[in-house]
Motif scaffolding. Structure first.
Motif, PDB file in Angstrom:
ATOM      1  N   UNK A 105       8.599   2.295  -8.002  1.00  0.00           N
ATOM      2  CA  UNK A 105       8.228   1.448  -9.123  1.00  0.00           C
ATOM      3  C   UNK A 105       6.735   1.160  -9.075  1.00  0.00           C
ATOM      4  N   UNK A 106       6.124   1.020 -10.238  1.00  0.00           N
ATOM      5  CA  UNK A 106       4.769   0.507 -10.350  1.00  0.00           C
ATOM      6  C   UNK A 106       4.873  -0.887 -10.942  1.00  0.00           C
ATOM      7  N   UNK A 107       4.217  -1.833 -10.305  1.00  0.00           N
ATOM      8  CA  UNK A 107       4.048  -3.144 -10.906  1.00  0.00           C
ATOM      9  C   UNK A 107       2.630  -3.153 -11.465  1.00  0.00           C
ATOM     10  N   UNK A 108       2.529  -2.996 -12.780  1.00  0.00           N
ATOM     11  CA  UNK A 108       1.229  -3.005 -13.443  1.00  0.00           C
ATOM     12  C   UNK A 108       0.938  -4.464 -13.790  1.00  0.00           C
ATOM     13  N   UNK A 109      -0.129  -4.996 -13.190  1.00  0.00           N
ATOM     14  CA  UNK A 109      -0.440  -6.419 -13.285  1.00  0.00           C
ATOM     15  C   UNK A 109      -1.793  -6.625 -13.946  1.00  0.00           C
ATOM     16  N   UNK A 110      -1.872  -7.628 -14.812  1.00  0.00           N
ATOM     17  CA  UNK A 110      -3.188  -7.956 -15.354  1.00  0.00           C
ATOM     18  C   UNK A 110      -4.107  -8.260 -14.168  1.00  0.00           C
ATOM     19  N   UNK A 111      -5.382  -7.974 -14.314  1.00  0.00           N
ATOM     20  CA  UNK A 111      -6.326  -8.193 -13.208  1.00  0.00           C
ATOM     21  C   UNK A 111      -6.292  -9.646 -12.730  1.00  0.00           C
ATOM     22  N   UNK A 112      -6.169 -10.577 -13.666  1.00  0.00           N
ATOM     23  CA  UNK A 112      -6.150 -11.994 -13.309  1.00  0.00           C
ATOM     24  C   UNK A 112      -4.914 -12.327 -12.460  1.00  0.00           C
ATOM     25  N   UNK A 113      -3.757 -11.803 -12.870  1.00  0.00           N
ATOM     26  CA  UNK A 113      -2.525 -12.050 -12.125  1.00  0.00           C
ATOM     27  C   UNK A 113      -2.556 -11.322 -10.783  1.00  0.00           C
ATOM     28  N   UNK A 114      -3.059 -10.090 -10.776  1.00  0.00           N
ATOM     29  CA  UNK A 114      -3.197  -9.310  -9.543  1.00  0.00           C
ATOM     30  C   UNK A 114      -4.001 -10.106  -8.511  1.00  0.00           C
ATOM     31  N   UNK A 115      -5.054 -10.766  -8.958  1.00  0.00           N
ATOM     32  CA  UNK A 115      -5.944 -11.517  -8.060  1.00  0.00           C
ATOM     33  C   UNK A 115      -5.250 -12.703  -7.401  1.00  0.00           C
ATOM     34  N   UNK A 116      -4.135 -13.183  -7.957  1.00  0.00           N
ATOM     35  CA  UNK A 116      -3.441 -14.322  -7.349  1.00  0.00           C
ATOM     36  C   UNK A 116      -2.706 -13.936  -6.069  1.00  0.00           C
ATOM     37  N   UNK A 117      -2.591 -12.632  -5.778  1.00  0.00           N
ATOM     38  CA  UNK A 117      -1.862 -12.171  -4.597  1.00  0.00           C
ATOM     39  C   UNK A 117      -2.770 -11.892  -3.406  1.00  0.00           C
ATOM     40  N   UNK A 118      -4.085 -12.090  -3.575  1.00  0.00           N
ATOM     41  CA  UNK A 118      -4.999 -11.767  -2.491  1.00  0.00           C
ATOM     42  C   UNK A 118      -6.270 -12.594  -2.598  1.00  0.00           C
ATOM     43  N   UNK A 119      -6.950 -12.762  -1.459  1.00  0.00           N
ATOM     44  CA  UNK A 119      -8.266 -13.385  -1.449  1.00  0.00           C
ATOM     45  C   UNK A 119      -9.363 -12.322  -1.475  1.00  0.00           C
ATOM     46  N   UNK A 120      -8.979 -11.056  -1.388  1.00  0.00           N
ATOM     47  CA  UNK A 120      -9.948  -9.962  -1.405  1.00  0.00           C
ATOM     48  C   UNK A 120     -10.366  -9.668  -2.844  1.00  0.00           C
ATOM     49  N   UNK A 121     -11.569  -9.135  -3.016  1.00  0.00           N
ATOM     50  CA  UNK A 121     -11.990  -8.761  -4.372  1.00  0.00           C
ATOM     51  C   UNK A 121     -11.148  -7.599  -4.903  1.00  0.00           C
ATOM     52  N   UNK A 122     -10.866  -7.624  -6.182  1.00  0.00           N
ATOM     53  CA  UNK A 122     -10.141  -6.537  -6.834  1.00  0.00           C
ATOM     54  C   UNK A 122     -11.183  -5.534  -7.319  1.00  0.00           C
ATOM     55  N   UNK A 123     -11.089  -4.297  -6.833  1.00  0.00           N
ATOM     56  CA  UNK A 123     -12.079  -3.286  -7.202  1.00  0.00           C
ATOM     57  C   UNK A 123     -11.831  -2.795  -8.624  1.00  0.00           C
ATOM     58  N   UNK A 124     -12.865  -2.223  -9.202  1.00  0.00           N
ATOM     59  CA  UNK A 124     -12.749  -1.561 -10.495  1.00  0.00           C
ATOM     60  C   UNK A 124     -12.357  -0.123 -10.214  1.00  0.00           C
ATOM     61  N   UNK A 125     -11.112   0.286 -10.529  1.00  0.00           N
ATOM     62  CA  UNK A 125     -10.677   1.640 -10.187  1.00  0.00           C
ATOM     63  C   UNK A 125     -11.453   2.734 -10.917  1.00  0.00           C
ATOM     64  N   UNK A 126     -12.233   2.370 -11.930  1.00  0.00           N
ATOM     65  CA  UNK A 126     -13.096   3.363 -12.567  1.00  0.00           C
ATOM     66  C   UNK A 126     -14.335   3.641 -11.732  1.00  0.00           C
ATOM     67  N   UNK A 127     -14.670   2.728 -10.825  1.00  0.00           N
ATOM     68  CA  UNK A 127     -15.882   2.874 -10.018  1.00  0.00           C
ATOM     69  C   UNK A 127     -15.598   3.141  -8.542  1.00  0.00           C
ATOM     70  N   UNK A 128     -14.483   2.618  -8.022  1.00  0.00           N
ATOM     71  CA  UNK A 128     -14.121   2.801  -6.611  1.00  0.00           C
ATOM     72  C   UNK A 128     -12.664   3.219  -6.526  1.00  0.00           C
ATOM     73  N   UNK A 129     -12.379   4.079  -5.553  1.00  0.00           N
ATOM     74  CA  UNK A 129     -10.996   4.497  -5.328  1.00  0.00           C
ATOM     75  C   UNK A 129     -10.463   3.748  -4.126  1.00  0.00           C
ATOM     76  N   UNK A 130      -9.408   2.991  -4.338  1.00  0.00           N
ATOM     77  CA  UNK A 130      -8.795   2.252  -3.241  1.00  0.00           C
ATOM     78  C   UNK A 130      -7.554   2.977  -2.748  1.00  0.00           C
TER      79      UNK A 130
END
Length: 146
Positions: A47-72
């Motif tokens: 499954x993929x959980x596709x999360x809005x960036x704002x909601x995604x950020x609530x699961x971590x204290x780490x910065x959320x990268x821009x997948x267009x600029x960095x590959x995580x």
């Protein structure tokens, strides 16, 4: 033991993401989908959980990268044939995805990469069954002798 895999992906446009994954043949599980997230069903165990960036950020204290600029992370899927790889790529490209690099043909394995509209990286590959069971070197040696 059976393991289910949930891959969390950030998005800037949830509706666009849902349409993209539907175009690849996935279903959206409405029981786990709301204005913040969508549960994309790839298979009964993936499954993929596709999360809005704002909601995604609530699961971590780490910065959320821009997948267009960095590959995580890049998630790859083994397909049954080269034709299946090309077919899913065609669907993804038609639905707004991008192919960041050219197809890779290593003789024993054929692979293509697809970025979703947010830049999240998906890989699709076909590996010759003999190479999968014997290893790429043995497979390639057998082809050179023929």
């Amino acid at each position: 033991m059976s393991t289910q895999i949930f891959v969390n992906l950030p998005t800037t446009d949830l509706e666009r993401s849902k349409e993209f994954y539907r175009a690849l043949g996935c279903e959206i599980n409405p029981l786990f989908t709301d204005e913040n997230a969508a549960c994309v069903v790839w298979s009964e165990d993936v499954f993929f959980m596709v999360l809005t960036r704002e909601f995604f950020a609530t699961f971590t204290d780490k910065p959320i990268v821009d997948p267009n600029a960095q590959l995580q992370t890049s998630v790859s899927f083994a397909m049954g044939s080269r034709e299946e790889v090309d077919a899913i790529m065609a669907k993804g490209l038609a639905a707004g995805g991008a192919e960041p690099i050219e197809a890779q043909d290593h003789g024993f394995m054929y692979s293509r990469d697809l970025d979703d509209p947010d830049g999240n990286s998906l890989g699709f590959l076909f590996m010759e069954p003999q190479a999968a069971s014997e290893g790429p070197e043995a497979y390639m040696e057998g082809r050179e002798e023929s």
